[in-house]
Scaffold this motif. Sequence first.
Motif, short mmCIF file in Angstrom:
data_model
loop_
_atom_site.label_atom_id
_atom_site.label_comp_id
_atom_site.label_asym_id
_atom_site.label_seq_id
_atom_site.Cartn_x
_atom_site.Cartn_y
_atom_site.Cartn_z
N MET A 302 0.77 -1.23 0.00
CA MET A 302 0.00 0.00 0.00
C MET A 302 0.81 1.29 0.00
SD MET A 302 -3.18 -1.00 2.48
CE MET A 302 -4.06 0.45 1.93
N SER A 304 2.35 4.37 -1.05
CA SER A 304 2.14 5.07 -2.32
C SER A 304 3.43 5.60 -2.92
CB SER A 304 1.17 6.24 -2.12
OG SER A 304 1.68 7.15 -1.17
N TYR A 309 1.47 -0.04 -4.76
CA TYR A 309 0.53 1.02 -5.10
C TYR A 309 1.21 2.24 -5.72
CZ TYR A 309 -3.64 -1.06 -2.95
OH TYR A 309 -4.73 -1.86 -2.67
N GLU A 312 1.06 2.56 -10.85
CA GLU A 312 -0.36 2.79 -11.08
C GLU A 312 -1.07 1.60 -11.69
OE1 GLU A 312 -3.90 4.31 -10.70
OE2 GLU A 312 -2.08 5.25 -9.89
N ARG A 315 -1.69 -0.77 -8.96
CA ARG A 315 -2.65 -0.22 -8.00
C ARG A 315 -4.09 -0.47 -8.47
NH1 ARG A 315 -2.26 4.22 -4.26
NH2 ARG A 315 -4.34 4.96 -3.68
N ALA A 319 -6.52 -3.10 -6.41
CA ALA A 319 -7.41 -2.34 -5.53
C ALA A 319 -8.45 -3.27 -4.92
CB ALA A 319 -8.09 -1.23 -6.32
#
Length: 466
Positions: A302, A304, A309, A312, A315, A319
């Motif tokens: 997770m 970022s 994540y 992209e 991610r 999700a």
Amino acid sequence: MTKLSIAVSDGARAAEKIKPKDRDSVIQALRAGVVPRSGVQLVQVGRAGEVNQVVLDVKRIADKGSAVRFIIGDYGAGKTFFLNLARSIAMQSKLVVVYADLSPDRRLHASGGQARSLYAELMRNMATRTKQDGGALASVVERFIMEAQSAAKESGRKVGDVIQERLLPIQELVSGYDFATVIECYWRAFEEGSESGKAAALRWLRGEYTLKTEAREALGVRSIIDDASVYDYLKVMSRFVTLAGYSGFLVMLDECVNLFKLVSAQSRNANYEQILRIVNDVLQGSAESLGVYFGGTPEFLMDSRRGLYSYEALRSRLAENSFARNGLVDLSGPVIRLQSLTPEDLYILLGKLRHVFAYGDQDRYLVPDEVFKAFMTHCNQKIGEAYFRTPRNTIKAFLDLLAILEQNPQAKWQELVNQAEIAPDASPAGGDIVDDGHRGSPLATSASTADSAHDSPGDDLADFKL
């Protein structure tokens, strides 16, 4: 607690006696704070939903499908234990399983031999139902050969012709032609009784050749398994094990947090691209009879800035279901977040540990059921809810207590329980992984922790070179 006590006792009476070898392998591993390689089913509790998803994955792989999972949990929450349980389930369903931990010198993508090193480790750890401790590569190849010999005998054809015919699906895959050639080399060495010939073929199949000239002299092939072709050869191997009569191929990669620790954004993204390729192959149905399980921490998934994540494309694919909240769970997606054990689960687990410690014989129990509640109360006072959410140290302390009682019959558990030293489980020491800009080989692990890494300059600056 009364109902749980009855359940523990009844389950113990119904179980069979445990062999000393199986008992010792489980107890010694858990006392050392590591996951036992075998016998995990003896101490498995809770997580019925997650285990059911593994069973469904195994069935899908055996039905020429594919599966990819990201097993996410905090340090000490049971990721490695769960992966070993999944490994055991897969082997009992006639899958071939390979497993390895990612590390500074073992990755999915690299330019300095780290990806080939990962492939070699996976092949060394190849396991089947009859060879559960690894080292099953030779037996898988020989099973393919013996099945070809049986088919040739029944049809009155030459063994070599049958082998070549059965290897045709392999040759159609990327990197498959040389793989098929090496299998034929192994067959010829097998027929001639040449141990050196078989060893050369196995060395190539394990990815242990570093020079193409050396492989060409030994086997007559023009290529070797290198950093750029690791995933291609994993797909080739998945096809080959099905031709050898197995149900499918499961790859397990633990300690994926080591990808998160890579300082270089370029190195991280290259590894994440390989993960994306695997995810795409599975979700699009391009992979056949192949499963891949990744084990990692929440930050690996997770974060970022440096986690999955941060990429992209991953991610969006990983999700989680937006409806999975307020106690609702969805275990059908690629990500499985390991739910924490409950106090009731830990109570049952302590009963199972007592049972295993006593070789499955209730007459050899060292403590009564009352010890479970007393021990859990003591752990709660020491470290709070961590005693059942990340139970590794709790398990170790309980087994240490049983060991003292076994060797000191005069000791009383009532007095020892309150002396137990319990510490909350903490992440292992170790900071970022720094790459050599010229060769991509691991140079060092910095003294800074992962937390301080987030305060350092951006990745673009870390990658910048004059």
